[in-house]
Design a protein around this motif. Sequence first.
Motif, PDB file in Angstrom:
ATOM      1  N   GLN A  50       0.824  -1.207   0.000  1.00  0.00           N
ATOM      2  CA  GLN A  50       0.000   0.000   0.000  1.00  0.00           C
ATOM      3  C   GLN A  50       0.860   1.259   0.000  1.00  0.00           C
ATOM      4  O   GLN A  50       0.555   2.235  -0.695  1.00  0.00           O
ATOM      5  CB  GLN A  50      -0.933  -0.005   1.210  1.00  0.00           C
ATOM      6  N   LYS A  51       1.924   1.247   0.811  1.00  0.00           N
ATOM      7  CA  LYS A  51       2.814   2.407   0.834  1.00  0.00           C
ATOM      8  C   LYS A  51       3.483   2.601  -0.519  1.00  0.00           C
ATOM      9  O   LYS A  51       3.570   3.732  -1.025  1.00  0.00           O
ATOM     10  CB  LYS A  51       3.873   2.224   1.924  1.00  0.00           C
ATOM     11  N   ALA A  52       3.960   1.479  -1.111  1.00  0.00           N
ATOM     12  CA  ALA A  52       4.616   1.588  -2.414  1.00  0.00           C
ATOM     13  C   ALA A  52       3.650   2.098  -3.476  1.00  0.00           C
ATOM     14  O   ALA A  52       4.021   2.913  -4.335  1.00  0.00           O
ATOM     15  CB  ALA A  52       5.193   0.228  -2.818  1.00  0.00           C
ATOM     16  N   LEU A  86      -5.536  12.579  -1.763  1.00  0.00           N
ATOM     17  CA  LEU A  86      -5.615  12.919  -0.341  1.00  0.00           C
ATOM     18  C   LEU A  86      -5.562  11.655   0.508  1.00  0.00           C
ATOM     19  O   LEU A  86      -4.976  11.648   1.600  1.00  0.00           O
ATOM     20  CB  LEU A  86      -6.901  13.704  -0.063  1.00  0.00           C
ATOM     21  N   GLU A  87      -6.172  10.594   0.034  1.00  0.00           N
ATOM     22  CA  GLU A  87      -6.067   9.325   0.749  1.00  0.00           C
ATOM     23  C   GLU A  87      -4.639   8.796   0.719  1.00  0.00           C
ATOM     24  O   GLU A  87      -4.156   8.212   1.686  1.00  0.00           O
ATOM     25  CB  GLU A  87      -7.020   8.297   0.133  1.00  0.00           C
ATOM     26  N   ASP A  88      -3.934   9.004  -0.395  1.00  0.00           N
ATOM     27  CA  ASP A  88      -2.547   8.561  -0.482  1.00  0.00           C
ATOM     28  C   ASP A  88      -1.672   9.286   0.528  1.00  0.00           C
ATOM     29  O   ASP A  88      -0.721   8.715   1.064  1.00  0.00           O
ATOM     30  CB  ASP A  88      -2.013   8.797  -1.902  1.00  0.00           C
ATOM     31  N   VAL A  89      -1.965  10.559   0.783  1.00  0.00           N
ATOM     32  CA  VAL A  89      -1.182  11.310   1.770  1.00  0.00           C
ATOM     33  C   VAL A  89      -1.308  10.671   3.145  1.00  0.00           C
ATOM     34  O   VAL A  89      -0.347  10.611   3.914  1.00  0.00           O
ATOM     35  CB  VAL A  89      -1.626  12.784   1.792  1.00  0.00           C
ATOM     36  N   ILE A 124       1.023   7.898   3.187  1.00  0.00           N
ATOM     37  CA  ILE A 124       2.398   8.401   3.224  1.00  0.00           C
ATOM     38  C   ILE A 124       2.800   8.795   4.635  1.00  0.00           C
ATOM     39  O   ILE A 124       3.970   8.690   5.013  1.00  0.00           O
ATOM     40  CB  ILE A 124       2.524   9.588   2.245  1.00  0.00           C
ATOM     41  N   PHE A 125       1.845   9.249   5.449  1.00  0.00           N
ATOM     42  CA  PHE A 125       2.149   9.653   6.825  1.00  0.00           C
ATOM     43  C   PHE A 125       2.864   8.546   7.597  1.00  0.00           C
ATOM     44  O   PHE A 125       3.688   8.825   8.468  1.00  0.00           O
ATOM     45  CB  PHE A 125       0.861  10.028   7.559  1.00  0.00           C
TER      46      PHE A 125
END
Length: 709
Positions: free
Chosen positions: A64-66, A392-395, A398-399
């Motif tokens: 998911q992060k990648a 925005l969901e990806d951010v 990323i957190f």
Amino acid sequence: MDGATVNGAERNVPLAGTTARSNSNQPWLEFGLLVDEDHPQDEWSLPGPKQLHEEIAKQYSEDQKAKAWSDAAEAVKTYSDEMINRWSREMDTLLVYAGLFSAVLTAFNVQSYQSLQSSSTDTTNALLRRISTQLDSFSINPSFVNSTRQSTSFDDARPPFRAPASAVWINALWFSSLVCSLAAASIALMVKQWLHELESGVSGSSRETGRRRQYRLDGILKWRVGAIVVVIPILLQLALVLFLAGLIILLWTLHGTVAAIATSLVGALFIFQFTVTILPSYHLDCCFLSPQALAIYSVVRPLHNTTLALLQHLSRLWTRSERPSFWHSDASDLSTLRALKKRIISFCNSRREMPPWRGQEHLVIASARTSSALDRRMAIMACKTTFTFEHLEDVEVIFSSLSPNEVAGYVRDVWDLYKRRQATGLASYQVTRSVMHLLLHALRHMLTVGPDARDEEWERTVKWIVEHHSPLPTFQPTSMDLQLTTFSILATHDSVAGSLALSKVRYHTGLKWSCSYSTIRNVMVMAELQMQRHRNIGEDPSASLYTYLQAFQIAIRGIVLVVSENSPVTPPPTSAQVDTILSHARDILVSFESLLRSQHWEGLQDTMPDEWKHSGPFLHFLSLWLEQFAILPLTTLANRSRHSKLVTEGLLEALEDAWARAQAGYPPQSAPPETGQTRVPSNSASAMGRIERELETLRAYVVYQRTFQ
């Protein structure tokens, strides 16, 4: 203060979750409530920083992060490629136009420049005039021919040449136009070279490639390549204006110094070319990359590195004569020469060698500080160029890869983008929900910082997030769980942000939205902690009756959510969970009864918030607090609870007795408003008239429970 007389017996009333241990090394052990990092989930405690950090780390998988980073890099790639392709096509068009225009202009200039010099017809006319003059001066006699006119040279007979003013202006304008056209073509050619360099080595959408692309995109924005691209068509338009102005003069007359104007324009072009060629040698992020710049860099780099190595070697020899204390002394403690010496040595040692042409970009991107900043700007750029719900969901994902300080910078940048979109009417409801959810996730990451590491910057950031977060209607239990748990954890922190979070929890628990049992447990743990912290009202200066009653209301609301017949808890609580809540409910109610009986109700106006102290008599506010935070919640509990006798007659008597003693200690007429004081709020004054009726209503429910249940 720690005990209460109930049914004639003295009894200790510890709050649920208290412990006999008093170890200051436990960061979350405050006021007798244990909030330990290593506490199991089934214990009656809030998750600590370590536990919260582990939960966040497990929330998203590596895939998911990648994917989130890949999506952000892909968005930046699309934006960068579109911009570069657009500029490249524009340069092609401008180059074609500049070539055609220059060819047409040259045809005119070939004819016009001849008017700036004498022609062969002028020489012929001068010779004919001389011959005619000589013939007129001849005198003819039979034996000879004599000329009575003095002989003159050819140069004296030819008049000096002077170009007409119209010819000068025409040539000045047309040659300037030609220079502008050629300058536009030259700059367009350089831009094409820069764009070619920007496109090399950035294929793909991996995180590393995204950093490289973002690094180059930052260079484009910093060095204003877009402004230079805009200048090219302006130059061509200026060339056209100059050409037309000269054409108009040609039609009316023909006259000035063309060389000076043309030289100045050509000189400006050469200066620009030299500057953009030399800048990449001294600024690694400069994107004016071209073959000319590479040639200059190949010459500058060895000279720079050789000179630097020599200076550093000389500085090392220079420092051998100084003692170690020389480096620990302030400049003010040294003489002028020694202070200058120290600055020169420090400067030489701080300089770094110039890396190879292709390696300089990699060295900058690979540094930890730069890579983190590039990651941040890449994620923000993905939102800035699209600002869609998905990014925005990806951010949020990323957190999980960032430190709390980096999260704070991210969320502020996203908020600035959101406010600009909102001002232009482009922020949809879905985007607003995503931004608020993002603020909540950022707050969770900020709470992973341990209590000892929470400095003033941390408090300002957390306070900013809480102030800007607005609750939105939601029917998803997970969203409510996230809000209540996060604000409950923050509410345990003794700060302005903690007070704001307590108000948020109080607001959310009053909405009766669906949530889980673990969330209710966390809310009640926080409420018990606040009640324990503010229990010694009137004795402890930091204890506040207002905060205590707010925490009591929150605790009662949590009890009602679990034990009411139509419980919104999802999934429905088990019998063991209900028994746990009931056990803590009894402890909370007994503790509250103990406080009411032991309180002297004197000097409590000093515990009011500062903004209310001079707004009116204390009794008005006390009546409002007792009504909203105690009597009405207890009435709801007595009415909706499936379990009888939670609200006892002893608690009701303690409430009535406390209100009577408060009225005796703070009569309304004893504290009239002074001159300039704010008028007492109407809801505070009217609460005094309602409180007796509400106590009677509560008594009716208590009597009903005792009689019929």
